[in-house]
Motif scaffolding. Structure first.
Motif, PDB file in Angstrom:
ATOM      1  N   TYR A  90       0.836  -1.214   0.000  1.00 14.89           N
ATOM      2  CA  TYR A  90       0.000   0.000   0.000  1.00 14.89           C
ATOM      3  C   TYR A  90       0.865   1.255   0.000  1.00 14.89           C
ATOM      4  N   LEU A  91       1.920   1.251   0.815  1.00 16.36           N
ATOM      5  CA  LEU A  91       2.786   2.423   0.876  1.00 16.36           C
ATOM      6  C   LEU A  91       3.505   2.662  -0.454  1.00 16.36           C
ATOM      7  N   MET A  92       3.889   1.575  -1.129  1.00 15.46           N
ATOM      8  CA  MET A  92       4.515   1.727  -2.434  1.00 15.46           C
ATOM      9  C   MET A  92       3.516   2.322  -3.440  1.00 15.46           C
ATOM     10  N   LEU A  93       2.291   1.811  -3.428  1.00 20.53           N
ATOM     11  CA  LEU A  93       1.272   2.338  -4.348  1.00 20.53           C
ATOM     12  C   LEU A  93       0.955   3.796  -4.030  1.00 20.53           C
ATOM     13  N   ARG A  94       0.982   4.145  -2.762  1.00 16.76           N
ATOM     14  CA  ARG A  94       0.761   5.547  -2.373  1.00 16.76           C
ATOM     15  C   ARG A  94       1.839   6.440  -2.981  1.00 16.76           C
ATOM     16  N   ALA A  95       3.073   5.968  -2.944  1.00 13.66           N
ATOM     17  CA  ALA A  95       4.186   6.755  -3.493  1.00 13.66           C
ATOM     18  C   ALA A  95       4.037   6.944  -5.002  1.00 13.66           C
ATOM     19  N   TYR A  96       3.534   5.920  -5.694  1.00 13.27           N
ATOM     20  CA  TYR A  96       3.397   5.998  -7.155  1.00 13.27           C
ATOM     21  C   TYR A  96       2.111   6.672  -7.611  1.00 13.27           C
ATOM     22  N   SER A  97       1.119   6.769  -6.740  1.00 14.26           N
ATOM     23  CA  SER A  97      -0.174   7.325  -7.152  1.00 14.26           C
ATOM     24  C   SER A  97      -0.489   8.673  -6.504  1.00 14.26           C
ATOM     25  N   ASN A  98       0.214   9.013  -5.436  1.00 14.72           N
ATOM     26  CA  ASN A  98      -0.095  10.214  -4.651  1.00 14.72           C
ATOM     27  C   ASN A  98      -1.497  10.168  -4.052  1.00 14.72           C
ATOM     28  N   GLN A  99      -2.001   8.971  -3.811  1.00 12.60           N
ATOM     29  CA  GLN A  99      -3.318   8.791  -3.207  1.00 12.60           C
ATOM     30  C   GLN A  99      -3.154   8.177  -1.828  1.00 12.60           C
ATOM     31  N   ASN A 100      -3.982   8.593  -0.895  1.00 10.40           N
ATOM     32  CA  ASN A 100      -3.999   7.989   0.436  1.00 10.40           C
ATOM     33  C   ASN A 100      -5.091   6.935   0.568  1.00 10.40           C
ATOM     34  N   ASP A 101      -6.052   6.942  -0.333  1.00  7.66           N
ATOM     35  CA  ASP A 101      -7.208   6.046  -0.301  1.00  7.66           C
ATOM     36  C   ASP A 101      -7.034   5.037  -1.435  1.00  7.66           C
ATOM     37  N   ILE A 102      -6.697   3.792  -1.082  1.00 10.95           N
ATOM     38  CA  ILE A 102      -6.342   2.794  -2.097  1.00 10.95           C
ATOM     39  C   ILE A 102      -7.075   1.486  -1.820  1.00 10.95           C
ATOM     40  N   ILE A 103      -7.581   0.887  -2.897  1.00 13.20           N
ATOM     41  CA  ILE A 103      -8.208  -0.436  -2.807  1.00 13.20           C
ATOM     42  C   ILE A 103      -7.352  -1.420  -3.593  1.00 13.20           C
ATOM     43  N   ILE A 104      -7.057  -2.538  -2.957  1.00  9.31           N
ATOM     44  CA  ILE A 104      -6.305  -3.629  -3.585  1.00  9.31           C
ATOM     45  C   ILE A 104      -7.179  -4.873  -3.541  1.00  9.31           C
ATOM     46  N   GLY A 105      -7.206  -5.620  -4.626  1.00  8.49           N
ATOM     47  CA  GLY A 105      -7.900  -6.900  -4.637  1.00  8.49           C
ATOM     48  C   GLY A 105      -7.036  -7.957  -3.966  1.00  8.49           C
ATOM     49  N   SER A 106      -7.665  -8.809  -3.196  1.00 14.93           N
ATOM     50  CA  SER A 106      -6.943  -9.874  -2.504  1.00 14.93           C
ATOM     51  C   SER A 106      -7.686 -11.190  -2.694  1.00 14.93           C
TER      52      SER A 106
END
Length: 187
Positions: A90-106
């Motif tokens: 999640y933290l990596m995706l935050r760095a690449y997207s500049n978003q704090n609200d992220i949904i990941i499929g699991s």
């Protein structure tokens, strides 16, 4: 000798996901996904108008020393190794997207009922795990919060993802997958 067959499970699921149980799980997911935004990763090319699922997988091994340290960290924080690694993702995706609200499929095996553990059949479901990253909380609090999100979602895993998508009445967008754009799995 198996006590039930896949068709028995399918019938049980259809009957179980009725009335109050269906309402409870739908309510949980609707609250969790209320007002979410699609992950907006920066790309070097425009998004195609129609999704083709020609993505990539990144598969890697973690060396034994790091693996032991990560397991010890998970134990100290009272979470799973999956949660520690998911939190980092999640933290990596935050760095690449500049978003704090992220949904990941699991992906989840959906075999939490003892009678289906050895049964042949496709039970897999996908959980949309939503994390809102608060930069004001400590990393320990953050990882523990992700752990709670994972546990709560697993308790609501019976609702098929397709049913959730239909119930949310999402606008059809042929350029991306509904709700989440990336999947995280750990083997």
């Amino acid at each position: 000798n198996l006590s039930i067959q896949y068709k028995d499970f399918a019938l049980w699921q259809r009957n179980y996901l009725n009335g109050k149980q269906l309402e409870t799980q739908l309510k949980y997911w609707k609250v969790q996904l209320s007002g979410y935004e699609q992950l907006n990763l920066l790309t070097d090319k425009p998004r195609p108008s129609k999704i083709n699922y020609a993505g990539s997988s990144i598969i890697f091994d973690i060396d034994i020393k790091t693996s032991k340290e990560l397991r010890e960290l998970a134990k100290e924080l009272n979470v799973s190794l999956y949660t520690v690694l998911l939190s980092a993702y999640y933290l990596m995706l935050r760095a690449y997207s500049n978003q704090n609200d992220i949904i990941i499929g699991s992906p989840i095996s959906n075999r939490h009922i003892g009678q289906v553990e050895n049964l042949i059949g496709f039970f897999v479901n996908v959980l949309p795990l939503r994390v809102v990253i608060d930069p004001e909380v400590s990393i320990i609090q953050y990882v523990q919060a992700v752990g709670e999100i994972v546990i709560n979602a697993q308790m609501q895993q019976d609702l098929p993802f397709e049913k959730l998508v239909n119930e949310l009445n999402l606008l059809k967008d042929t350029s991306q997958h509904p709700i989440f754009q990336v999947i995280f799995g750990l083997e």
